[in-house]
Write an enzyme that holds these catalytic residues in place. Structure first.
Site, PDB file in Angstrom:
ATOM      1  N   CYS A 277       0.849  -1.186  -0.086  1.00  0.00           N
ATOM      2  CA  CYS A 277       0.057   0.056  -0.033  1.00  0.00           C
ATOM      3  C   CYS A 277       0.640   1.239  -0.036  1.00  0.00           C
ATOM      4  CB  CYS A 277      -0.763  -0.018   1.193  1.00  0.00           C
ATOM      5  SG  CYS A 277      -2.260  -1.256   1.244  1.00  0.00           S
TER       6      CYS A 277
ATOM      7  N   HIS B  42      -2.674   7.236   4.498  1.00  0.00           N
ATOM      8  CA  HIS B  42      -3.146   6.131   3.990  1.00  0.00           C
ATOM      9  C   HIS B  42      -4.302   5.850   4.566  1.00  0.00           C
ATOM     10  CE1 HIS B  42      -3.610   2.196   2.116  1.00  0.00           C
ATOM     11  NE2 HIS B  42      -3.229   1.584   3.297  1.00  0.00           N
TER      12      HIS B  42
ATOM     13  N   ASN C 239      -9.876   0.492   1.829  1.00  0.00           N
ATOM     14  CA  ASN C 239      -8.571   0.427   1.614  1.00  0.00           C
ATOM     15  C   ASN C 239      -8.070  -0.049   0.253  1.00  0.00           C
ATOM     16  OD1 ASN C 239      -5.667  -0.067   1.635  1.00  0.00           O
ATOM     17  ND2 ASN C 239      -5.461  -1.328   3.493  1.00  0.00           N
TER      18      ASN C 239
HETATM   19  C1  LIG Z   1      -8.439  -6.168  10.900  1.00  0.00           C
HETATM   20  C2  LIG Z   1      -9.162  -5.168  12.364  1.00  0.00           C
HETATM   21  C3  LIG Z   1     -10.023  -4.189  11.709  1.00  0.00           C
HETATM   22  C4  LIG Z   1      -9.493  -6.257  13.234  1.00  0.00           C
HETATM   23  O1  LIG Z   1     -10.056  -5.306  14.229  1.00  0.00           O
HETATM   24  P1  LIG Z   1      -9.571  -5.763  15.994  1.00  0.00           P
HETATM   25  O2  LIG Z   1     -10.350  -4.635  16.658  1.00  0.00           O
HETATM   26  O3  LIG Z   1      -8.288  -5.810  15.959  1.00  0.00           O
HETATM   27  O4  LIG Z   1     -10.441  -7.040  15.880  1.00  0.00           O
HETATM   28  P2  LIG Z   1      -9.825  -8.518  16.569  1.00  0.00           P
HETATM   29  O5  LIG Z   1      -8.760  -8.791  15.180  1.00  0.00           O
HETATM   30  O6  LIG Z   1      -9.439  -8.259  17.704  1.00  0.00           O
HETATM   31  O7  LIG Z   1     -11.001  -9.565  16.146  1.00  0.00           O
HETATM   32  C5  LIG Z   1     -11.935  -9.331  17.198  1.00  0.00           C
HETATM   33  C6  LIG Z   1     -13.085 -10.456  16.974  1.00  0.00           C
HETATM   34  O8  LIG Z   1     -13.770  -9.920  15.675  1.00  0.00           O
HETATM   35  C7  LIG Z   1     -13.968 -10.785  14.798  1.00  0.00           C
HETATM   36  N1  LIG Z   1     -13.971 -10.669  13.438  1.00  0.00           N
HETATM   37  C8  LIG Z   1     -12.866 -10.288  12.672  1.00  0.00           C
HETATM   38  N2  LIG Z   1     -13.339  -9.744  11.679  1.00  0.00           N
HETATM   39  C9  LIG Z   1     -14.748  -9.558  11.674  1.00  0.00           C
HETATM   40  C10 LIG Z   1     -15.662  -9.286  10.830  1.00  0.00           C
HETATM   41  N3  LIG Z   1     -15.552  -8.852   9.646  1.00  0.00           N
HETATM   42  N4  LIG Z   1     -17.022  -9.087  11.408  1.00  0.00           N
HETATM   43  C11 LIG Z   1     -17.009  -9.524  12.489  1.00  0.00           C
HETATM   44  N5  LIG Z   1     -16.305 -10.226  13.431  1.00  0.00           N
HETATM   45  C12 LIG Z   1     -15.008 -10.224  12.742  1.00  0.00           C
HETATM   46  C13 LIG Z   1     -12.471 -11.705  15.027  1.00  0.00           C
HETATM   47  O9  LIG Z   1     -12.711 -13.110  14.709  1.00  0.00           O
HETATM   48  C14 LIG Z   1     -12.394 -11.815  16.542  1.00  0.00           C
HETATM   49  O10 LIG Z   1     -13.254 -12.764  17.144  1.00  0.00           O
HETATM   50  P3  LIG Z   1     -12.822 -13.617  18.431  1.00  0.00           P
HETATM   51  O11 LIG Z   1     -12.809 -12.652  19.449  1.00  0.00           O
HETATM   52  O12 LIG Z   1     -14.225 -14.324  18.910  1.00  0.00           O
HETATM   53  O13 LIG Z   1     -11.694 -14.162  18.064  1.00  0.00           O
HETATM   54  C15 LIG Z   1      -7.726  -4.513  12.783  1.00  0.00           C
HETATM   55  O14 LIG Z   1      -6.898  -5.404  13.432  1.00  0.00           O
HETATM   56  C16 LIG Z   1      -7.093  -3.635  11.735  1.00  0.00           C
HETATM   57  O15 LIG Z   1      -7.644  -2.823  10.974  1.00  0.00           O
HETATM   58  N6  LIG Z   1      -5.864  -4.075  11.434  1.00  0.00           N
HETATM   59  C17 LIG Z   1      -4.915  -3.403  10.480  1.00  0.00           C
HETATM   60  C18 LIG Z   1      -5.342  -4.096   9.092  1.00  0.00           C
HETATM   61  C19 LIG Z   1      -4.804  -3.200   8.032  1.00  0.00           C
HETATM   62  O16 LIG Z   1      -4.985  -2.005   8.144  1.00  0.00           O
HETATM   63  N7  LIG Z   1      -4.285  -3.977   6.926  1.00  0.00           N
HETATM   64  C20 LIG Z   1      -4.154  -3.160   5.586  1.00  0.00           C
HETATM   65  C21 LIG Z   1      -2.697  -2.512   5.771  1.00  0.00           C
HETATM   66  S1  LIG Z   1      -2.138  -1.527   4.623  1.00  0.00           S
END
Ligand SMILES: CC(C)(COP(=O)(O)OP(=O)(O)OC[C@H]1O[C@@H](n2cnc3c(N)ncnc32)[C@H](O)[C@@H]1OP(=O)(O)O)[C@@H](O)C(=O)NCCC(=O)NCCS
Length: 333
Positions: free
Chosen positions: A118, A251, A281
C-alpha cells in the site's frame, strides 16, 4: 531512507483517479460472511467500497492517467517515465506500466511496475522526483492502484471487509518554486508475513490459495507506530512542525489508525483527509483518491503544505511533504 529535496524543484501538476462503478456495502458483505455493518463501521470506519467484476489493473489505471495528463495539459508523448505502483498487475509480465504506456501512446517512455504494498504510491513519487531532480527525465507519470478484489478471499471476514479497488495518477514536472520538500521511506521485511500473498511468486507453498493473508492485530500495531514515526521524521528532516502542515493525507486503511495517528501527531480534524468510509483500503490508490477528495472539498490549493504518509505490505512505510503548486480538480471517474 530519508532526505530533503535539494535538487531541481518538482511538483504534481495533474491528478486523476478512477474506481469501478460497482458499490459493495457492508450489508452486501454480510450476505457472504458472518459480519455486520455495525462491526465493520465500529472497527474500521468503512461503510462501502468499490469492487470491480473482472476489472484489470490497466482498466483502472488508464482513465486515471488520462485525467491526470489532461489536467496537467501534458501530451502522453511527452512523458519519459511511467511508474506503476501496484501489487495486482494485469499479469507478472509484461508490466502493467508498459501496457498502459502503449495504450496511452508513449513511445519514448521507460515504463515499469513497482511493488511496495500500500506504500507503493509513496515509493513511486520518490522515484519520480529523483529522476526529475537529477535531470534524467522531464515529465513523469506516476500511477498507484490496486484491484484487490482479484486477490480477496470471499470466505475470510477478517480481510474481505477492509479492501476496495481504485487507482490514482499524478503527473510530475519541474516547476519554478514550491513542490516536494522531502521523503522518508522504509521497509521491515521481518514483518512481511503479517500481510502477504503466499503462492503468488516463485516460492513454492504447499497449499497456496492466492488470497490476501493478514495478521490484523500485528498490522494494526505496526501501522499506528509508523504512521506517527514516519511523519515526525520527515517533518523534522525538513525543519517543519505539524502546525506548518495544512493538509494531512494518511493512507486510508482504517479510520481508527488514521484517528490514532492524527491524535498522536496533534492534527485537528479539519486538516485530516478521510474517505476510507466510501472506498475502503485501495492500497496504492488510497493516497491519490484522498488527494482528489481534498481537492474536491477545496482544501488542496496552491501554497498549501501537504503531508502524505502511507504504510502497507512489506512491511513498508513512506512519507512525503509537498507545497502544492497547481489548481487541482478532484473528480473521481
Ligand atoms: C482487522 C481489524 C479491523 C480487526 O479489528 P480488531 O479490533 O483488531 O479485531 P480483532 O482482530 O481483535 O477481532 C475481534 C473479533 O472480531 C472477529 N472478526 C474479525 N473480522 C470480523 C468481521 N469482519 N466481522 C465480525 N467479526 C469479525 C474476530 O474473529 C474476533 O473474534 P474472536 O474474539 O471471537 O476471536 C484491525 O486489526 C485492523 O484494522 N488491522 C489493520 C489491518 C490493515 O489496515 N491492513 C492493511 C494495511 S495496508
Amino acid at each position: 531512507m530519508i532526505g530533503r529535496a535539494n535538487g531541481k524543484t518538482v511538483s504534481i501538476t495533474g491528478l486523476g483517479c478512477s474506481v469501478p462503478d460497482r458499490v459493495i456495502t457492508n450489508e452486501d458483505l454480510s450476505k457472504a460472511v458472518d459480519t455486520s455493518d455495525e462491526w465493520i463501521v465500529s472497527r474500521t470506519g468503512i461503510k462501502e467500497r468499490r469492487l470491480g467484476d473482472g476489472v484489470a489493473m490497466s482498466d483502472l489505471a488508464l482513465p486515471a492517467a488520462r485525467q491526470a495528463l489532461d489536467q496537467a495539459g501534458v501530451d502522453p508523448k511527452e512523458i519519459d517515465v511511467l511508474i506503476m505502483a501496484t501489487v495486482t498487475p494485469d499479469m507478472a509480465f509484461p508490466s502493467t506500466a508498459a501496457i498502459v504506456a502503449d495504450q496511452l501512446g508513449m513511445p519514448d517512455a521507460a515504463a515499469y511496475d513497482l511493488s511496495a504494498g500500500c506504500t507503493g504510491f509513496m515509493y513511486a513519487l520518490a522515484q519520480g522526483y529523483g529522476m526529475l531532480a537529477a535531470g534524467l527525465s522531464k515529465k513523469v507519470l506516476v500511477i498507484g492502484g490496486d484491484v484487490l478484489s482479484s486477490i480477496l478471499d470471499w470466505t475470510d471476514r477478517s480481510t474481505l471487509v477492509l479492501f476496495g479497488d481504485g487507482a490514482g495518477a499524478v503527473v510530475l514536472e519541474q516547476v519554478d518554486g514550491g513542490g516536494f520538500l522531502g521523503f522518508e521511506l522504509g521497509a521491515d521485511g521481518g514483518g512481511g508475513e503479517h500481510l502477504w500473498l503466499p503462492g503468488s511468486g516463485s516460492r513454492v507453498f504447499e497449499d497456496p490459495d492466492k488470497a490476501i493473508k493478514m495478521n490484523g492485530r500485528e498490522v494494526f500495531k505496526f501501522a499506528t507506530r509508523v504512521m506517527v514515526s514516519s511523519a515526525e521524521a520527515i517533518l523534522d528532516e525538513c525543519g517543519l512542525t505539524v502546525e506548518d502542515v495544512d493538509v494531512y493525507v494518511p493512507h486510508q486503511a482504517n479510520v481508527r489508525i488514521i484517528d490514532h495517528a492524527a491524535r498522536k501527531l496533534g492534527f485537528p480534524e479539519e486538516k485530516v483527509v478521510v474517505n476510507v468510509d466510501r472506498y475502503g483500503n485501495t492500497s496504492s490508490g488510497s493516497i491519490p483518491l484522498a488527494l482528489a477528495d481534498a481537492a474536491a472539498d477545496g482544501r488542496l490549493k496552491p501554497g498549501k503544505l501537504v503531508l502524505m504518509t502511507g504504510m502497507g505490505a512489506g512491511l513498508t512505510w513512506g512519507s512525503a511533504l509537498i507545497t502544492w503548486t497547481h489548481e487541482t480538480n478532484g473528480v473521481i471517474a
